[in-house]
Design an enzyme around this catalytic site. Structure first.
Site, PDB file in Angstrom:
ATOM      1  CE  LYS A 114      52.404  73.109  73.119  1.00  0.00           C
ATOM      2  NZ  LYS A 114      52.733  71.790  72.943  1.00  0.00           N
ATOM      3  CE  LYS A 197      47.082  70.909  76.608  1.00  0.00           C
ATOM      4  NZ  LYS A 197      47.119  70.052  75.514  1.00  0.00           N
ATOM      5  CE  LYS A 200      51.548  63.487  75.099  1.00  0.00           C
ATOM      6  NZ  LYS A 200      51.653  64.299  74.023  1.00  0.00           N
TER       7      LYS A 200
HETATM    8  P1  ATP Z   1      52.023  68.601  74.779  1.00  0.00           P
HETATM    9  O1  ATP Z   1      51.763  69.185  76.233  1.00  0.00           O
HETATM   10  O2  ATP Z   1      53.178  67.791  74.534  1.00  0.00           O
HETATM   11  O3  ATP Z   1      51.644  69.777  73.678  1.00  0.00           O
HETATM   12  P2  ATP Z   1      49.512  67.144  75.192  1.00  0.00           P
HETATM   13  O4  ATP Z   1      49.519  66.659  76.545  1.00  0.00           O
HETATM   14  O5  ATP Z   1      48.883  68.531  74.955  1.00  0.00           O
HETATM   15  O6  ATP Z   1      51.048  67.530  74.760  1.00  0.00           O
HETATM   16  P3  ATP Z   1      49.336  66.189  72.516  1.00  0.00           P
HETATM   17  O7  ATP Z   1      50.234  65.046  71.944  1.00  0.00           O
HETATM   18  O8  ATP Z   1      49.340  67.172  72.028  1.00  0.00           O
HETATM   19  O9  ATP Z   1      49.272  66.244  74.040  1.00  0.00           O
HETATM   20  O10 ATP Z   1      47.763  65.851  72.169  1.00  0.00           O
HETATM   21  C1  ATP Z   1      47.206  64.485  71.978  1.00  0.00           C
HETATM   22  C2  ATP Z   1      45.666  64.526  72.142  1.00  0.00           C
HETATM   23  O11 ATP Z   1      45.263  64.608  73.560  1.00  0.00           O
HETATM   24  C3  ATP Z   1      45.033  65.513  71.433  1.00  0.00           C
HETATM   25  O12 ATP Z   1      43.768  65.143  70.870  1.00  0.00           O
HETATM   26  C4  ATP Z   1      44.670  66.691  72.335  1.00  0.00           C
HETATM   27  O13 ATP Z   1      43.605  67.288  72.140  1.00  0.00           O
HETATM   28  C5  ATP Z   1      44.187  65.661  73.815  1.00  0.00           C
HETATM   29  N1  ATP Z   1      44.632  66.370  75.058  1.00  0.00           N
HETATM   30  C6  ATP Z   1      45.806  66.625  75.502  1.00  0.00           C
HETATM   31  N2  ATP Z   1      45.744  67.158  76.699  1.00  0.00           N
HETATM   32  C7  ATP Z   1      44.349  67.157  76.856  1.00  0.00           C
HETATM   33  C8  ATP Z   1      43.665  67.350  78.389  1.00  0.00           C
HETATM   34  N3  ATP Z   1      44.367  67.953  79.140  1.00  0.00           N
HETATM   35  N4  ATP Z   1      42.306  67.182  78.090  1.00  0.00           N
HETATM   36  C9  ATP Z   1      41.737  66.396  77.111  1.00  0.00           C
HETATM   37  N5  ATP Z   1      42.317  66.137  75.835  1.00  0.00           N
HETATM   38  C10 ATP Z   1      43.513  66.411  76.027  1.00  0.00           C
END
Ligand code: ATP
Ligand code: LTN
Length: 332
Positions: A114, A197, A200
């Site tokens: 990040k 991945k 969000k």
């Molecule tokens: P950001 O992009 O804002 O970091 P994020 O989409 O990665 O957000 P988080 O709030 O950080 O989401 O994560 C929430 C949960 O979803 C965590 O347990 C994380 O491991 C899981 N997660 C996030 N993205 C994925 C993905 N692409 N596949 C599987 N699990 C995911």
């Protein structure tokens, strides 16, 4: 048998969670609330490490609560709360920062990824100390299990290291938590860039399947997903990352195994397969989206529920924090 403690968190960083969040983590949150003592936290303080948009914070925190309930988190079975409502998270977070080494924190890949994106000079200190606050989230509740996606494995390891170090230096205070990370679905990829991945905050709009998207929007995203060379529907993450990702999504939602799907689509092209994936996704999400929209109509209900959750969480968190303070020799 006494119940096991479960804790996890999710950031309110967007108007909608995505399918990666659901398959990687939230689906397990729902399953684990039965037979366990589950605490689920909307980690708004962690979200401050990204773009800070005051006008969006309130909206996204409530939208997160509505979606969690719509996805199956039951406020009767689990304790659902907002991190900033329980001050003990910051308090133990500071202790964890004083236990963690600069070197080990520098090795966290989420920080490296990040901070590299925005240029190392613009990365904020909070992004660096993020994993220590996460360790506090987990250790405050003496959690046995932490259901998360694969990307969080390293943070759970760090949490265990910090707990071990604290316990051996200052006396038994924290339970060592274990990650609860599934094999299938633990990493869902961006539809447009099937080697990164689904995310969000950093995914391409067209590559992220959002729970709150309309059926039409999600259908379009799936139909225009990047596909791979060849025309065979086969699970091969190396040669066919796009198709493999769609197979994982279909299989996780429909319950059909990957090999059943490979057989079903033998001799058919990618177009037919994508149509089937779109149908499974859209039908799965339809009632969830409707329920979340309905819940969002009643903000008072949602905020009351989150306050009740915080009151319950605080009882557990304050007991752990006061043990930690006592063992550290802080005067009461
Ligand atoms: P950001 O992009 O804002 O970091 P994020 O989409 O990665 O957000 P988080 O709030 O950080 O989401 O994560 C929430 C949960 O979803 C965590 O347990 C994380 O491991 C899981 N997660 C996030 N993205 C994925 C993905 N692409 N596949 C599987 N699990 C995911
Ligand atoms: N870092 C996690 C979110 C998170 C979390 C937690 C997960 C914050 N605190 C405690 C599990 C337990 C993420 O980025 N997905």
């Amino acid at each position: 048998m006494t119940q096991k403690r479960v804790l996890s968190g999710i950031q309110p960083t967007s108007d909608s969670f995505h399918l990666g969040n659901y398959l990687g983590a939230l689906k397990q949150w729902v399953e684990l609330q039965d037979g366990n003592d589950a605490f689920y936290c909307i980690v708004d303080l962690h979200a401050l490490t990204g773009e800070i948009e005051p006008a969006l914070f309130r909206k996204r925190t409530l939208a997160s609560a509505a979606q969690l309930i719509a996805l199956g988190i039951s406020p009767e079975k689990s304790t659902l709360f907002v991190q900033s409502h329980v001050a003990e998270h910051n308090q133990l977070g500071w202790i964890m920062e004083c236990i963690a080494g600069f070197g080990e924190a520098s090795r966290m890949t989420q920080f490296k990824d990040k901070s590299a994106k925005g240029g190392a000079d613009s990365a904020r200190v909070g992004l660096f100390t993020y994993p220590m606050l996460q360790a506090a989230d987990i250790l405050l509740y003496q959690a046995h299990f932490v259901p998360v996606g694969e990307d969080q494995r390293q943070h759970i390891e760090l949490t265990r290291d910090l707990a071990t170090r604290f316990n051996s230096r200052f006396g038994e205070t924290f339970r060592l938590p274990e990650g609860y990370i599934l094999k299938a679905g633990a990493k869902i990829y961006d539809l447009q860039e099937p080697t990164s991945k689904m995310s969000k905050s950093s995914g391409s709009v067209a590559g992220v399947l959002e729970i709150m998207d309309t059926p039409e929007a999600n259908t379009k995203k799936i139909k225009s997903a990047a596909t791979d060379a060849g025309r065979e529907v086969k699970f091969d993450e190396k040669e066919k990352p796009g198709i493999s990702n769609l197979l994982t999504i279909h299989s996780s939602l429909s319950g059909q195994s990957i090999s059943e799907l490979e057989n079903e689509f033998e001799g058919k092209g990618y177009g037919d397969f994508k149509g089937a994936v779109a149908e499974v996704v859209v039908e799965y999400l339809r009632p969830i989206r409707a329920k979340a929209l309905e819940l969002l109509e009643d903000e008072k209900y949602l905020t009351e529920l989150l306050h009740q959750g915080a009151d319950k969480a605080r009882v557990v968190a304050s007991a752990t924090l006061s043990d930690a303070y006592k063992n550290l020799g802080l005067v009461k």
